[in-house]
Scaffold this motif. Structure first.
Motif, PDB file in Angstrom:
ATOM      1  N   THR A 113      -7.424   0.947  -3.034  1.00 11.66           N
ATOM      2  CA  THR A 113      -8.231  -0.177  -3.495  1.00 11.66           C
ATOM      3  C   THR A 113      -7.332  -1.349  -3.851  1.00 11.66           C
ATOM      4  N   THR A 114      -7.778  -2.560  -3.512  1.00  7.64           N
ATOM      5  CA  THR A 114      -6.988  -3.746  -3.831  1.00  7.64           C
ATOM      6  C   THR A 114      -7.459  -4.456  -5.097  1.00  7.64           C
ATOM      7  N   SER A 115      -8.705  -4.301  -5.445  1.00  6.96           N
ATOM      8  CA  SER A 115      -9.264  -4.977  -6.613  1.00  6.96           C
ATOM      9  C   SER A 115      -8.834  -4.278  -7.900  1.00  6.96           C
ATOM     10  N   MET A 116      -8.310  -5.049  -8.847  1.00  6.15           N
ATOM     11  CA  MET A 116      -7.891  -4.476 -10.124  1.00  6.15           C
ATOM     12  C   MET A 116      -9.091  -3.982 -10.929  1.00  6.15           C
ATOM     13  N   LYS A 117     -10.225  -4.672 -10.820  1.00  7.42           N
ATOM     14  CA  LYS A 117     -11.435  -4.227 -11.519  1.00  7.42           C
ATOM     15  C   LYS A 117     -11.874  -2.859 -11.007  1.00  7.42           C
ATOM     16  N   ALA A 118     -11.808  -2.662  -9.698  1.00  7.20           N
ATOM     17  CA  ALA A 118     -12.194  -1.373  -9.117  1.00  7.20           C
ATOM     18  C   ALA A 118     -11.221  -0.276  -9.541  1.00  7.20           C
ATOM     19  N   LYS A 119      -9.938  -0.598  -9.609  1.00  5.50           N
ATOM     20  CA  LYS A 119      -8.948   0.386 -10.053  1.00  5.50           C
ATOM     21  C   LYS A 119      -9.217   0.813 -11.493  1.00  5.50           C
ATOM     22  N   ARG A 158       1.993  -2.048  -9.296  1.00  4.16           N
ATOM     23  CA  ARG A 158       1.976  -3.521  -9.437  1.00  4.16           C
ATOM     24  C   ARG A 158       3.373  -4.072  -9.630  1.00  4.16           C
ATOM     25  N   LYS A 194       0.833  -1.209   0.000  1.00  3.84           N
ATOM     26  CA  LYS A 194       0.000   0.000   0.000  1.00  3.84           C
ATOM     27  C   LYS A 194       0.867   1.257   0.000  1.00  3.84           C
TER      28      LYS A 194
END
Length: 122
Positions: free
Chosen positions: A65-71, A113, A5
């Motif tokens: 945010t941890t989710s790649m879709k949300a990013k 990433r 993070k």
């Protein structure tokens, strides 16, 4: 906060620092090539401040945010909001700010990433 993070926040902070620099360079390049831009519609100085504030807030959310879709959703929403806000009166600026904000956000996601992965490349 985890190391991943912290690296993500650092990458997005660098993107936020690059935004005003890229804006200044972009406007200077445009002025040197095409001359002074026409003034019409919304006050572009205040619009740039609003776009920068939204960019910083969105990058803060992306970093946490941890989710790649949300990013990807947040980065896409940032581009779409820039286009909706500026396209009616400033189409060239809309494309510039949409590309700049989307590009820097995606670059920060990619860098976070790469820095956050534990896999060492040979």
């Amino acid at each position: 906060m985890t190391k991943q993070k912290i690296k993500a926040v650092a990458c997005h902070a660098v993107a936020c620092l690059l935004f005003p620099i890229a804006t200044t360079v972009g406007f200077q390049t445009y002025t040197s090539i095409f001359g002074s831009p026409l003034s019409r519609g919304v006050a572009i100085g205040l619009a740039v401040e609003l776009i920068f504030a939204v960019f910083v807030l969105t990058n803060g959310l992306i970093a946490m945010t941890t989710s790649m879709k949300a990013k990807m959703f947040l980065a896409s929403a940032l581009v779409l909001v820039n286009l909706i806000y500026l396209l009616p009166q400033h189409p060239l600026r809309a494309l510039f700010f949409a590309g700049l904000s989307g590009g820097l956000a995606l670059l920060a996601i990619y860098a976070a990433r790469r820095l956050g992965s534990d896999v060492k490349s040979v």
